[in-house]
Write a protein that holds these residues in place. Structure first.
Motif, PDB file in Angstrom:
ATOM      1  N   LEU A   1       0.837  -1.202   0.000  1.00  0.00           N
ATOM      2  CA  LEU A   1       0.000   0.000   0.000  1.00  0.00           C
ATOM      3  C   LEU A   1       0.874   1.255   0.000  1.00  0.00           C
ATOM      4  O   LEU A   1       0.632   2.202  -0.757  1.00  0.00           O
ATOM      5  CB  LEU A   1      -0.922   0.001   1.229  1.00  0.00           C
TER       6      LEU A   1
ATOM      7  N   GLN B   1      -2.881   6.421  16.635  1.00  0.00           N
ATOM      8  CA  GLN B   1      -3.183   5.533  15.520  1.00  0.00           C
ATOM      9  C   GLN B   1      -3.671   6.308  14.305  1.00  0.00           C
ATOM     10  O   GLN B   1      -3.562   5.836  13.179  1.00  0.00           O
ATOM     11  CB  GLN B   1      -4.180   4.432  15.907  1.00  0.00           C
ATOM     12  N   ALA B   2      -4.213   7.522  14.514  1.00  0.00           N
ATOM     13  CA  ALA B   2      -4.639   8.340  13.374  1.00  0.00           C
ATOM     14  C   ALA B   2      -3.498   9.250  12.926  1.00  0.00           C
ATOM     15  O   ALA B   2      -3.313   9.503  11.746  1.00  0.00           O
ATOM     16  CB  ALA B   2      -5.863   9.171  13.755  1.00  0.00           C
ATOM     17  N   ARG B   3      -2.721   9.735  13.896  1.00  0.00           N
ATOM     18  CA  ARG B   3      -1.664  10.696  13.586  1.00  0.00           C
ATOM     19  C   ARG B   3      -0.610  10.113  12.649  1.00  0.00           C
ATOM     20  O   ARG B   3      -0.024  10.839  11.844  1.00  0.00           O
ATOM     21  CB  ARG B   3      -1.001  11.142  14.895  1.00  0.00           C
ATOM     22  N   GLY B   4      -0.366   8.823  12.740  1.00  0.00           N
ATOM     23  CA  GLY B   4       0.671   8.204  11.907  1.00  0.00           C
ATOM     24  C   GLY B   4       0.144   7.690  10.579  1.00  0.00           C
ATOM     25  O   GLY B   4       0.874   7.036   9.845  1.00  0.00           O
ATOM     26  N   SER B   5      -1.124   7.968  10.254  1.00  0.00           N
ATOM     27  CA  SER B   5      -1.711   7.344   9.064  1.00  0.00           C
ATOM     28  C   SER B   5      -1.233   7.996   7.775  1.00  0.00           C
ATOM     29  O   SER B   5      -0.665   9.081   7.776  1.00  0.00           O
ATOM     30  CB  SER B   5      -3.231   7.394   9.148  1.00  0.00           C
ATOM     31  N   LEU B   6      -1.465   7.318   6.680  1.00  0.00           N
ATOM     32  CA  LEU B   6      -1.166   7.855   5.355  1.00  0.00           C
ATOM     33  C   LEU B   6      -2.026   9.096   5.137  1.00  0.00           C
ATOM     34  O   LEU B   6      -3.201   9.099   5.492  1.00  0.00           O
ATOM     35  CB  LEU B   6      -1.491   6.805   4.292  1.00  0.00           C
TER      36      LEU B   6
ATOM     37  N   VAL C   1      -9.753   9.674   9.243  1.00  0.00           N
ATOM     38  CA  VAL C   1      -9.353   8.406   9.871  1.00  0.00           C
ATOM     39  C   VAL C   1     -10.107   8.221  11.186  1.00  0.00           C
ATOM     40  O   VAL C   1     -10.659   7.152  11.458  1.00  0.00           O
ATOM     41  CB  VAL C   1      -7.827   8.352  10.094  1.00  0.00           C
TER      42      VAL C   1
ATOM     43  N   GLN D   1     -13.784   7.346  10.655  1.00  0.00           N
ATOM     44  CA  GLN D   1     -13.963   5.939  10.289  1.00  0.00           C
ATOM     45  C   GLN D   1     -13.943   5.066  11.549  1.00  0.00           C
ATOM     46  O   GLN D   1     -14.804   4.211  11.741  1.00  0.00           O
ATOM     47  CB  GLN D   1     -12.830   5.530   9.336  1.00  0.00           C
TER      48      GLN D   1
ATOM     49  N   GLY E   1       2.789   9.090   5.704  1.00  0.00           N
ATOM     50  CA  GLY E   1       2.515   9.755   6.977  1.00  0.00           C
ATOM     51  C   GLY E   1       3.766   9.907   7.824  1.00  0.00           C
ATOM     52  O   GLY E   1       4.856   9.524   7.414  1.00  0.00           O
ATOM     53  N   GLY E   2       3.577  10.476   9.020  1.00  0.00           N
ATOM     54  CA  GLY E   2       4.682  10.618   9.971  1.00  0.00           C
ATOM     55  C   GLY E   2       5.667  11.706   9.598  1.00  0.00           C
ATOM     56  O   GLY E   2       5.497  12.403   8.587  1.00  0.00           O
ATOM     57  N   TYR E   3       6.679  11.859  10.455  1.00  0.00           N
ATOM     58  CA  TYR E   3       7.762  12.811  10.192  1.00  0.00           C
ATOM     59  C   TYR E   3       9.084  12.058  10.196  1.00  0.00           C
ATOM     60  O   TYR E   3      10.134  12.623  10.479  1.00  0.00           O
ATOM     61  CB  TYR E   3       7.818  13.875  11.300  1.00  0.00           C
ATOM     62  N   ASP E   4       9.044  10.749   9.911  1.00  0.00           N
ATOM     63  CA  ASP E   4      10.241   9.946  10.131  1.00  0.00           C
ATOM     64  C   ASP E   4      11.351  10.153   9.113  1.00  0.00           C
ATOM     65  O   ASP E   4      12.454   9.644   9.306  1.00  0.00           O
ATOM     66  CB  ASP E   4       9.900   8.457  10.306  1.00  0.00           C
TER      67      ASP E   4
END
Lengths: 492, 492
Positions: free
Chosen positions: A14, A427-432, A236, A239, A147-150
């Motif tokens: 994905l 769990q939402a903050r790291g989403s695509l 997110v 949902q 997603g994320g700031y990694d």
């Protein structure tokens, strides 16, 4: 800090699929000749702003337009000398942040292949310590639309103290940066405004640009319609809330208390309510303006539970914002006392005995888990550690106690009250990111380049007309110090 | 209980879109002539089963095949007298349950338009009280391919006591049911086996059929490859865990402890681990077989945290199953004592003082929140209220204490240990079913009809070869009392 920033990484199918998406950009940003048009000088009603920002206050609005015809008073930039730009993620990660970096990179390379983009590693910490990663196509490849700031990481939220500001200044000079892009929310953009003023004062050639990226969605004025990440977070979470609503209707025996991210603003909770139709939402702003106490709130929820039970409904879903605990007057006052004691260096074990009599009375009334959470050291911006304070459990606890009392008294005739608590945060903050956030962030990244190319300092990248398709989006820049322009078109 | 079962309801655009999907069915179920072939009589090594189930034990396996050619020893059913069937959701809702009902309905109407399907309202409670809703195309319209059990609801898990079994028998007689379909997991299918035996003994003409529907994925043998809902739950949770992994890499300062549904089996945690690659997973089965204590587990996690810190990694994601608390020997023993005290009618306030000395010592050692949760009344099947016991918080607490100790002692040199706890339960359980679960549930529903049409009692609907495309799926039925057939082909 992780040592493998920018290293190749394995993506899921994905995620791989998502990297292939090419964000849309409006016509004005297509090609390499962008016209800049300036509006009137801006101002705010707040006199203190003009005093605090003598170098960066009162600058005009800027609009970026398609350079199709020669128009007087407009500046078309045809020359693109090589520039060096730094970008830093500040504060909480928000879905879409990576696309801002991608947008800056793409615009830079489009205008001059010698342009350089440096990402600061570990947020403001990397800015102070000159820890950078040069952004290249290879480095970006696995972070596009992710997603994320990694890609870069982030740590500290703030660039505030004289020491920190001076460290940032030293870094920009040492790295010979023409521009510094601050990617973040309200706090980070406030820092950006201050940095821009300090840099101008110090005659540092680095121009500072802010980008409105915060899932809270609370960086808003007439130029900033929404923030990168808000759309994703609301979708997110909605949902997940819808799933919980389905669960409530199926099991028919639980009340679900769901706390959502959002800090001082309840925008996420409100938008999720509109999207997912829970049974109740508690908005921090309403609680604060009506000065509702914990007792009032508990009663409101209990009355709703009782009314539903009379319709044979012993289940429901209640949303509340993370910042609610600071909107309840007596809890806010208690937190202020605790934070003051922290500043005085009072140890956690001695806090309770140092509280004022009424604050102590409230504190002693609260369940142990919430006491422990309220005593946590405040965040770097002096706000409470809201993500760690389980307000949903506190309310569920108080409601359960009251419903048990009403059941015994016979005023409540429904089933035994059962609460289930959730915090829908990480769990939402790291989403695509959603398609909207992918596009919006990427376009803002492009605008950052044009702000810097136009030599502007202390501006925020803005896109308006966002409700329309991307080809109707209007790109611009507003001085960070301006809050809004009066609607009659004059700038008062 | 909600009074609006079966009423028209508003769906979101996504939900509407999903109702349009027509599940795939294998060739053997297409058309109205299905051939039934019987295998050898089945048996198990467990002698007690044959004694307890004299009427329903030892029946042969059944296979449903395409009726393309005349084959001796096979029974082709060409006549389809009108039948009346009841269906009941038992136990925890699982995504896809609605499609089982749809499949039964569709197969019934395909074979005789006078066939009737009654759904019991509120699960076993509706079964005992003869509360039904007739399933029609209109009623089903907005529940096709939807999550939850809200078409019919569900309450009690069990059909166990003589009173309950007699009530079920009375209902089946009163409603003149030819078949009763029990949709649920291990407990519910055990109940189905018992009902089938009791009905046969009582010469009740209603045949009982079980369907393996449980997100736990723990109803497994060589005929039952997986359960309806497991695929969805693992996919939805893996997505959320992946988001948290991205968050961990971005913030670089938290350890996330995530508890997943799954009760006694850790299948969900294991499958999610394979899909989302967290840093660590604790499997209940391994803890139980190695007899790991709370202290052992804490040490294992702390050692991992310390090893990661030595690589400059101060973040991570740890999964654990909901049932873990019952796999830790000393906690399990404590729970057993508490449940025994519940049975003796000891009040919660007096529990602590009635525990054995060692159980009391463990109990007093635990943090207050977990004490309260362990004292909760057990579920109807005598298991602990696992969804309410925050094992992830207990472990996070113990790890934090130990890491703080190691930091002071200097053996741990990483950053201050910060844990964030999550229970990913209800938000996944209520989600829309995956394509696999939509198809699998629908096909199982069809098979229920064929089991009843063949006059079989005490069977479970089965599909094997599930790894292959739907057109290769093999449809059958196995006596619920059989655990497995020996692999050499003989039935021992």
């Amino acid at each position: 800090m992780d040592s493998d920033f920018g290293a190749p990484r394995e993506l899921s199918d994905l995620q791989k699929h998502r990297t292939l998406y090419e964000p849309e950009i409006p016509p004005c940003l297509q090609g390499t000749t962008v016209r800049v048009e300036f509006g009137d000088a801006t101002s705010t009603a707040d006199q203190s702003i003009s005093h605090s920002f003598p170098h960066t206050y009162g600058q005009p609005l800027a609009h970026f337009l398609r350079a199709t015809a020669q128009i007087p008073d407009a500046q078309v930039i045809n020359e693109h000398p090589a520039v060096r730009v730094g970008a830093v993620f500040c504060g909480r990660q928000s879905p879409g942040g990576h696309n801002v970096v991608w947008g800056i990179h793409n615009a830079l390379k489009l205008h001059n292949s010698n342009n350089v983009l440096l990402g600061f590693l570990g947020g403001s910490e990397g800015l102070f310590a000159q820890k950078t990663l040069e952004i290249t196509d290879d480095v970006l490849a696995s972070y596009k639309n992710q997603g994320g700031y990694d890609l870069l990481g982030r740590t500290k939220d703030q660039i505030k103290t004289t020491e920190q500001v001076n460290a940032a200044l030293a870094t920009c000079k040492a790295l010979k940066l023409d521009g510094l892009v601050i990617i973040g929310g309200v706090t980070s953009n406030t820092d950006a405004a201050q940095l821009a003023e300090t840099f101008a004062e110090a005659k540092c050639p680095t121009k500072v640009v802010g980008v409105p990226v915060t899932l809270n969605g609370d960086l808003r004025n007439q130029f900033v319609e929404t923030n990168v990440g808000f759309d994703t977070i609301c979708k997110v979470n909605s949902q997940l809330i819808s799933n919980v609503c389905t669960d409530a209707l199926s099991a028919e025996k639980y009340y679900y208390f769901i706390r959502l991210m959002g800090r001082t603003a309840s925008h996420v909770a409100l938008e999720c309510t509109l999207q997912s139709h829970p049974n109740m939402v508690v908005l921090g702003e309403e609680v604060a303006s009506s000065k509702l106490t914990l007792f009032d709130l508990t009663k409101q929820i209990c009355d709703a539970v009782q009314a539903r039970a009379e319709q044979d409904k012993n289940h429901g879903v209640i949303l509340l914002p993370e910042g609610l605990v600071e909107s309840i007057p007596e809890v806010y006052a208690l937190l202020q006392e605790i934070h003051e004691l922290h500043r005085q260096g009072v140890s956690i074990d001695n806090m309770s005995s140092n509280l004022s009599p009424w604050a102590s009375a409230l504190f002693e009334f609260l369940p142990p888990f919430i006491k422990k959470q309220l005593l946590l050291h405040p965040e770097s911006d002096d706000s409470a550690q809201l993500s760690q304070i389980e307000t949903e459990k506190l309310l569920a606890d108080l409601v359960e106690t009251e419903m048990t009392k009403r059941l015994k008294e016979g005023t409540y005739k429904g089933k035994k009250f059962n609460a289930i608590c959730h915090f829908f945060g990480y769990q939402a903050r790291g989403s695509l990111p959603s398609k909207f956030d992918c596009d919006y962030a990427y376009v803002l990244g492009h605008i950052c380049y044009h702000i810097l190319a136009a030599g502007l300092n202390g501006y925020m990248a803005t896109v308006t007309n966002l409700k329309n398709p991307v080809n109707k989006w209007r790109c611009g820049a507003a001085p960070i110090t301006v809050k809004h322009v009066l609607s009659n078109g004059t700038n008062a």
